[in-house]
Design a protein around this motif. Structure first.
Motif, short mmCIF file in Angstrom:
data_model
loop_
_atom_site.label_atom_id
_atom_site.label_comp_id
_atom_site.label_asym_id
_atom_site.label_seq_id
_atom_site.Cartn_x
_atom_site.Cartn_y
_atom_site.Cartn_z
N CYS A 228 0.85 -1.20 0.00
CA CYS A 228 0.00 0.00 0.00
C CYS A 228 0.88 1.25 0.00
CB CYS A 228 -0.87 -0.03 1.26
SG CYS A 228 -1.86 1.44 1.50
N ASP A 229 0.52 2.20 -0.84
CA ASP A 229 1.26 3.46 -0.87
C ASP A 229 0.29 4.59 -0.53
OD1 ASP A 229 3.07 5.50 -1.33
OD2 ASP A 229 3.97 4.48 -3.05
N LEU A 230 0.60 5.38 0.48
CA LEU A 230 -0.29 6.49 0.84
C LEU A 230 -0.14 7.68 -0.10
CD1 LEU A 230 -0.32 6.49 4.74
CD2 LEU A 230 -1.59 5.09 3.12
N VAL A 231 0.94 7.68 -0.87
CA VAL A 231 1.10 8.74 -1.88
C VAL A 231 0.06 8.52 -2.98
CG1 VAL A 231 2.66 9.62 -3.68
CG2 VAL A 231 3.59 8.98 -1.43
N TYR A 232 -0.61 9.61 -3.43
CA TYR A 232 -1.60 9.44 -4.49
C TYR A 232 -1.30 10.31 -5.71
CZ TYR A 232 -3.37 13.43 -1.91
OH TYR A 232 -3.46 14.62 -1.24
N ASN A 233 -0.21 11.03 -5.67
CA ASN A 233 0.18 11.82 -6.84
C ASN A 233 1.66 11.58 -7.11
OD1 ASN A 233 0.27 13.58 -8.93
ND2 ASN A 233 0.30 15.43 -7.68
N PRO A 234 2.01 10.69 -8.06
CA PRO A 234 1.15 10.01 -9.03
C PRO A 234 0.36 8.84 -8.38
CG PRO A 234 3.37 9.18 -9.22
CD PRO A 234 3.43 10.27 -8.20
N LEU A 235 -0.65 8.43 -9.12
CA LEU A 235 -1.50 7.34 -8.65
C LEU A 235 -0.73 6.03 -8.57
CD1 LEU A 235 -4.41 7.47 -7.89
CD2 LEU A 235 -5.02 6.90 -10.24
N LYS A 236 -0.02 5.74 -9.66
CA LYS A 236 0.80 4.52 -9.64
C LYS A 236 2.24 4.94 -9.38
CE LYS A 236 -0.01 0.76 -12.20
NZ LYS A 236 0.06 -0.11 -13.39
N THR A 237 2.62 4.87 -8.13
CA THR A 237 3.98 5.28 -7.74
C THR A 237 4.98 4.22 -8.18
OG1 THR A 237 3.69 4.14 -5.65
CG2 THR A 237 3.16 6.50 -5.68
N LYS A 238 6.23 4.58 -8.07
CA LYS A 238 7.29 3.61 -8.39
C LYS A 238 7.17 2.38 -7.46
CE LYS A 238 12.02 3.11 -9.50
NZ LYS A 238 13.29 3.74 -9.75
N PHE A 239 6.86 2.61 -6.20
CA PHE A 239 6.71 1.52 -5.23
C PHE A 239 5.58 0.56 -5.68
CE2 PHE A 239 5.34 0.40 -0.66
CZ PHE A 239 6.30 -0.59 -0.52
N LEU A 240 4.47 1.13 -6.16
CA LEU A 240 3.36 0.27 -6.63
C LEU A 240 3.74 -0.44 -7.94
CD1 LEU A 240 0.14 2.30 -5.78
CD2 LEU A 240 1.11 0.36 -4.57
N ASP A 252 -3.47 2.03 -3.86
CA ASP A 252 -2.95 3.41 -3.97
C ASP A 252 -3.54 4.30 -2.86
OD1 ASP A 252 -5.41 4.64 -4.84
OD2 ASP A 252 -5.08 3.73 -6.81
N GLY A 253 -3.04 5.56 -2.81
CA GLY A 253 -3.39 6.45 -1.71
C GLY A 253 -4.74 7.14 -1.84
N VAL A 254 -5.42 6.95 -2.99
CA VAL A 254 -6.69 7.66 -3.17
C VAL A 254 -7.77 7.16 -2.21
CG1 VAL A 254 -8.62 8.01 -4.80
CG2 VAL A 254 -6.30 8.48 -5.51
N GLY A 255 -7.76 5.85 -1.94
CA GLY A 255 -8.77 5.28 -1.03
C GLY A 255 -8.72 5.96 0.34
N MET A 256 -7.51 6.11 0.87
CA MET A 256 -7.37 6.76 2.18
C MET A 256 -7.87 8.20 2.12
SD MET A 256 -3.97 7.49 4.42
CE MET A 256 -4.05 8.57 5.84
#
Ligand SMILES: NC(=O)c1ccc[n+]([C@@H]2O[C@H](COP(=O)([O-])OP(=O)(O)OC[C@H]3O[C@@H](n4cnc5c(N)ncnc54)[C@H](OP(=O)(O)O)[C@@H]3O)[C@@H](O)[C@H]2O)c1
Length: 298
Positions: A228-240, A252-256
């Motif tokens: 899970c990545d709390l970052v949402y900008n970008p939506l698909k982070t490098k981690f994801l 992604d972070g949009v749900g939170m």
């Protein structure tokens, strides 16, 4: 679109900076959808003015406000009452003004938990690894602990901050096994692969540093973990993207963002928020901003 008039109820977001906030878009669509004569405005607040903010909201007849970086802790001492969850997390992200008094809540933990439940993640008995130990991590650790996680490890660049977070929450959840480490390639290489959830709560990967990630590319991610990545900008982070390459489920972070907003909306208005619609509006706004950035770069 709501037509503002003398009856319009006002909420906003206190932060520094707040230029890029998505909350007005998300709450605006929710007010419109429920035909509520409310509006939501960004309220830039430099740190040295925090002490005046709650009084000013009262004076200007606001119903409440969200609070974002860097004020979530500093605002607490100016509120009349703080809900126990916010007290345990040690931060407030939502204020309600009612009957001349101010009440502080934290809906961030609720937001992350709802986002994880939505993708079928079961927190009860889960072994969790948190990358980062800032405000978002505090809320995530608290909510996972309250939802019955069995072990929670917190890894942070500044290891003292991880130790501080874990010490605080150990008191509230004595039955949970907490640990902490410095966030380094070496400690991540040594991570026990019996791990059900890894959450990036650092700002690594966030625009304009999309090329960064908290997880070194040459270190395998824990097998079978939800990432899970709390970052949402970008939506698909490098981690994801790393999670996807490893065949792991990513969140992604949009749900939170949506669910912490939906809970704040409920606290202010007493209505259930139209979360699906809020998500659509946020995704559309992110796509527009992305397009504008690409055009700007051309
Ligand atoms: N999806 C949502 O609704 C939502 C809500 C809140 C926050 N967030 C996101 O969560 C992230 C953190 O927010 P926050 O409020 O917790 O901020 P914060 O309190 O300032 O914490 C920042 C965290 O990131 C770490 N960090 C920053 N730069 C780093 C680097 N170069 N290398 C390693 N670690 C680094 C910090 O480590 P140190 O302690 O060592 O400085 C700290 O753990 C942000 O990206 C924010 O956008 C998302």
């Amino acid at each position: 679109m709501i037509q503002l008039n003398g009856f319009t109820k006002v909420v906003g977001i206190l932060g520094w900076p707040v230029e890029h906030t998505l909350s007005p878009v998300m709450h605006g669509i929710a007010f419109s959808n429920l035909n509520l004569n409310w509006t939501y405005i960004p309220l830039p607040l430099p740190p040295e003015r925090v002490k005046d903010a709650v009084r000013s909201l009262h004076t200007l007849n606001f119903v409440g406000a969200n609070v974002t970086v860097p004020h979530k802790q500093a605002i607490m001492r100016y509120l009349d009452e703080i809900d126990p969850t916010a007290q345990n997390i040690g931060a407030v992200n939502t204020i309600l003004l009612k009957g001349g008094k101010s009440y502080g809540y934290n809906t961030d933990g609720y937001g992350i938990l709802r986002a994880l439940l939505e993708v079928g993640f079961e927190p009860q008995g889960a072994r969790c690894l948190m990358l980062g130990a800032g405000g978002a991590s505090r809320a995530a650790v608290y909510s996972l602990a309250a939802a019955g996680a069995s072990t929670i490890a917190v890894y942070n660049r500044t290891v003292e901050r991880a130790a501080f977070l874990v010490d605080d929450l150990r008191l509230a959840f004595p039955h949970i096994t907490f640990s902490f480490e410095a966030l380094t390639p070496e400690t991540l290489t040594a991570v026990n692969h019996h791990c059900d959830l890894v959450v990036n709560t650092t700002s690594l990967g966030m625009f304009p540093h999309e090329e960064t990630t908290p997880w070194p590319e040459d270190v395998p991610l824990p097998e079978n973990a939800v990432i899970c990545d709390l970052v949402y900008n970008p939506l698909k982070t490098k981690f994801l993207q790393q999670a996807e390459t490893a065949g792991l489920r990513g969140v992604d972070g949009v749900g939170m963002l949506i669910y912490q907003g939906a809970e704040a909306f409920r606290i202010w208005t007493g209505h259930e928020a139209p979360a699906a619609l809020m998500r659509q509006a946020v995704l559309a706004e992110l796509a527009t901003r992305q397009k504008m950035m690409i055009m700007h770069e051309m």
